[in-house]
Design an enzyme around this catalytic site. Structure first.
Site, PDB file in Angstrom:
ATOM      1  CG  LEU A   1     -10.576  35.881  14.573  1.00  0.00           C
ATOM      2  CD1 LEU A   1     -11.757  36.178  15.569  1.00  0.00           C
ATOM      3  CD2 LEU A   1     -11.302  34.908  13.671  1.00  0.00           C
TER       4      LEU A   1
ATOM      5  CB  ILE B   1      -8.997  37.820  19.170  1.00  0.00           C
ATOM      6  CG1 ILE B   1     -10.018  39.125  19.096  1.00  0.00           C
ATOM      7  CG2 ILE B   1      -9.574  37.092  20.364  1.00  0.00           C
ATOM      8  CD1 ILE B   1      -9.924  40.132  20.172  1.00  0.00           C
ATOM      9  CD  GLU B   2      -6.647  32.591  17.218  1.00  0.00           C
ATOM     10  OE1 GLU B   2      -5.644  32.199  17.628  1.00  0.00           O
ATOM     11  OE2 GLU B   2      -7.789  32.147  17.280  1.00  0.00           O
ATOM     12  CB  SER B   3      -1.309  36.527  17.429  1.00  0.00           C
ATOM     13  OG  SER B   3      -1.329  37.267  16.448  1.00  0.00           O
TER      14      SER B   3
ATOM     15  CE1 TYR C   1     -10.136  33.398  19.188  1.00  0.00           C
ATOM     16  CE2 TYR C   1     -11.915  32.928  17.786  1.00  0.00           C
ATOM     17  CZ  TYR C   1     -10.787  33.219  17.952  1.00  0.00           C
ATOM     18  OH  TYR C   1      -9.893  33.260  16.888  1.00  0.00           O
TER      19      TYR C   1
END
Length: 555
Positions: free
Chosen positions: A157, A160-162, A266
Site C-alpha cells: 500500500l 500506491i501511496e508514494s 485506490y
C-alpha cells in the site's frame, strides 16, 4: 540491524500474535486459498490475455497460496523470542526481494484489469522503478506488520501511496511513504517540526500506519477492501458511501457518486500491483535492478550533534547519514532531544562511539539557528556568540544587512572552518506533488465536478477565480484540489531565495555531482532528489540531469 518491534517478553499476547504471524506468512501449512467474494470472479467477463497481461498468467496462479516454509517458521519464532534476532535479519537477506504472501484476497474487476494493462504498458517504466525501490523497504514493513498481526501484502500500500518515496509531499500536505497528514500522524505518535518529520521514517511511519489500518479494520468489521479505501478517503466518507449504496461491497460503492475517482481506483491499484507482484516474470518484470536494503546500526547522541561531526568521527559520508535518517530535515539531531537514536552505516558505530566519548559537548555542534527578534544586529549576534560578522554574512549569503527582517532565520557558525551545508539545509527537501486538475467536458457543471471530487462548488470558484455563473466551456482546465498551505516562514524563504529556472544539463566526461552543484550553486543532495538518484549512482557521459538553478547561474 536491530528490530525494536521484537524486543518484548515471551508472554501470552506474544503467543497469540505468533499464531497470527504464522498464519499470515502461510508457514503452518493451513492457509486457505485466497478468498474470492462469491459471484465476483464468475460474474465479470474475463478480459483477453492482451488486456490483462501474458496469456500464461491465470486467475488461479495469481490467487495461489504460498507454500509452507520451515526456514521462515524458525526465523519468526526466533524473532518473537529473541531481543536481537539475527535469524530474522538473515532471513530477510535471503528471501526474494519482493515477498508476496496472498493474504489480501484478490479478485477480478474491469478497474483492476485496466490498471494491470497500464502498469504493464504505458506505465511500465514508472511501475518498474516502484518495484525496484520496493525491495529496499518491503521486508522491514512486512516485519512490522507481522508483529502487529496485519496482512503482510498491505506493505505494498505504501507503493500506491508514494512509490516508497520517503520525502514525498502531496498537495494535501501529506508526507512520507505512508502519506500521513500532520494531524493523523500526530494521533499515531509521529512528530513533525522544523527539525524533523517522523512521517518520513519508514519504520516509525509504518508502525503508525499499522495502528491506523488496525483501527480501520476494526471499524469495518474486518472488511479489508473497505478499510483500505478508508485509508485513502477517511472512515467517515466510506461509512457515508455504505449508507448511500445500502451495501458493504466495495465494488458496489465504487459504482456510486459518493466516493472520489481517486478512492474508487485506490483498492484496484493495490490489487493490480499485488497481481503483478505475485508473478513478476510472467508480467515482464523479471530483470529488475532491486535497490539494496540498508545496513545500519544505531548510535546514541546525548546532546545536539551536527551530522558533519558524526560523519567525520564514524568515517561515513554526510549524504549517507541523511539517507539513513530521512526524518531529519536539517543538519543536526534535534536541539533539546536527549539520547537521540541515529542510524549510521553498519560497522561504523564502534568507531564513532570511541571518538565521540572524548569530544567535548561544546564541539558537537558547529552551527546554531537564530531567529531574528527586535533589537538584533549582526554585530550584537557576533558579540553574543563570539564569532565574526563577516562569517555570518558569508554563511547566510547576506547581500544587504540592513534589509534583514524580524523573524528571519540565520545560521550562525560556532566553529572555524564552517561550510555552507547548513544554509543549504534551510530549504526543505520534500518532493512535492502538484494540485489535481480536471479538464471540463461537454455537459459538465460546477455541481457535477464538485460531486465527483468531493469538494464544494464554492471552493471550485475560489480556487479557479470564477464568478458566480456556473457557465463552463469544454476544454477548460480547473483546479479541483486545494493548494498546499505555505507557512509565513516558507513564503519568506521562497521570496528570499530568488527566482529559479529549470534546465537540463548533459553530463560531460569527468563530471561529478559535487562539481555540477558547485557550477550551478545548488546542493548535491538536491540534484539527487530532482533526478531520483541513489547515493551510489555513477554519472555517465551523455546522461541528462534536471536542475533548478538561480536565474543568475542558468546562463
Amino acid at each position: 540491524m536491530r528490530f525494536p518491534l521484537f524486543e518484548c517478553g515471551f508472554c501470552s499476547a506474544t503467543i497469540k500474535r505468533l499464531v497470527c504471524v504464522l498464519l499470515l506468512f502461510g508457514v503452518v501449512g493451513c492457509m486457505p486459498a485466497a478468498e474470492v467474494r462469491p459471484g465476483t470472479l464468475s460474474a465479470l467477463p474475463t478480459p483477453a490475455a492482451s488486456d490483462t497481461g501474458p496469456a500464461s498468467v491465470s486467475a488461479a496462479s495469481a490467487l495461489a497460496p504460498p507454500a509452507y516454509d520451515a526456514k521462515l517458521t524458525a526465523a519468526v519464532l526466533a524473532g518473537l523470542m529473541a531481543p536481537v534476532p539475527p535469524s530474522v535479519e538473515d532471513f530477510i537477506a535471503h528471501r526474494p526481494p519482493l515477498q508476496y504472501t496472498g493474504d489480501i484476497p484478490l479478485t477480478r474487476n474491469p478497474r483492476i484489469d485496466a490498471l494491470i494493462k497500464y502498469y504493464t504498458g504505458p506505465g511500465r517504466t514508472m511501475f518498474g522503478h516502484w518495484l525496484e525501490r520496493a525491495a529496499k523497504h518491503i521486508p522491514r514493513i512486512q516485519m512490522v506488520f507481522a508483529s502487529e498481526g496485519l496482512p503482510l501484502d498491505l506493505a505494498y500500500l505504501a507503493m500506491i501511496e508514494s512509490g516508497f518515496n520517503e520525502k514525498a509531499y502531496s498537495w494535501a500536505n501529506a508526507a512520507g511513504p505512508w502519506q500521513f497528514i500532520e494531524s493523523t500522524g500526530r494521533n499515531y505518535g509521529l512528530e513533525n517540526n522544523w527539525w524533523l518529520d517522523e512521517r518520513r521514517d519508514i519504520e516509525k511511519s509504518t508502525r503508525a500506519a499499522a495502528g491506523f489500518l488496525k483501527d480501520l479494520e476494526q471499524r469495518f468489521d474486518g472488511e479489508w477492501y473497505l478499510a483500505i479505501a478508508a485509508y485513502n478517503a477517511g472512515g467517515g466518507k466510506i461509512s457515508q458511501a455504505i449508507r448511500s449504496a445500502g451495501s458493504r461491497d466495495f465494488w458496489a460503492l465504487a459504482q456510486g457518486d459518493v466516493l472520489q475517482a481517486e478512492t474508487k481506483n485506490y483498492v484496484p491499484k493495490l490489487l493490480a500491483a499485488l497481481t503483478i507482484v505475485s508473478n513478476l516474470e510472467a508480467y515482464g518484470f523479471a530483470d529488475l535492478n532491486f535497490e539494496p536494503q540498508p545496513k545500519y546500526e544505531f548510535v546514541t547522541l546525548p546532546t545536539t550533534t551536527d551530522l558533519e561531526v558524526v560523519a567525520e568521527l564514524s568515517g561515513s559520508a554526510y549524504e549517507e547519514l541523511k539517507d539513513l535518517n530521512p526524518e531529519l530535515k536539517r543538519w543536526c539531531s534535534p536541539p533539546g532531544v536527549r539520547d537521540y537514536k541515529l542510524r549510521v552505516p553498519r560497522g561504523h558505530g564502534e568507531m564513532f562511539t570511541a571518538s565521540f566519548a572524548d569530544l567535548p559537548v561544546a564541539d558537537r555542534a558547529r552551527y546554531h539557528r537564530h531567529k531574528l527578534v527586535a533589537g538584533d544586529t549582526l554585530r550584537s549576534l557576533a558579540h553574543r556568540y563570539r564569532i565574526q560578522v563577516e562569517d555570518i554574512v558569508s554563511l547566510n549569503r547576506i547581500t544587504n544587512p540592513r534589509a534583514l527582517r524580524i523573524g528571519t532565520d540565520l545560521i550562525l557558525p560556532l566553529r572555524e572552518g564552517f561550510s555552507r551545508l547548513p544554509f543549504d539545509e534551510m530549504v526543505d527537501d520534500y518532493q512535492r506533488s502538484h494540485r489535481k486538475r480536471y479538464t471540463v467536458r461537454e455537459g459538465d457543471s460546477l455541481w457535477k465536478i464538485a460531486q465527483r471530487f468531493n469538494v464544494q462548488p464554492h471552493d471550485l470558484r475560489v480556487w479557479n477565480r470564477l464568478g458566480w455563473s456556473n457557465l463552463l466551456r469544454p476544454g477548460q482546465v480547473l483546479s479541483v484540489s486545494a493548494q498546499g498551505k505555505k507557512t509565513k516562514r516558507q513564503a519568506k524563504k521562497t521570496r528570499s531565495s530568488g527566482p529559479l529556472k529549470k534546465l537540463v544539463y548533459q553530463v560531460q566526461s569527468g563530471d561529478t555531482l559535487w562539481g555540477i552543484g558547485r557550477q550551478f550553486d545548488v546542493a548535491t543532495n538536491q540534484i539527487r532528489l530532482w533526478n531520483d538518484l541513489s547515493q551510489k549512482h555513477v554519472l555517465k557521459p551523455g546522461q541528462k540531469l534536471t536542475l533548478h538553478v538561480p536565474l543568475s547561474r542558468s546562463s
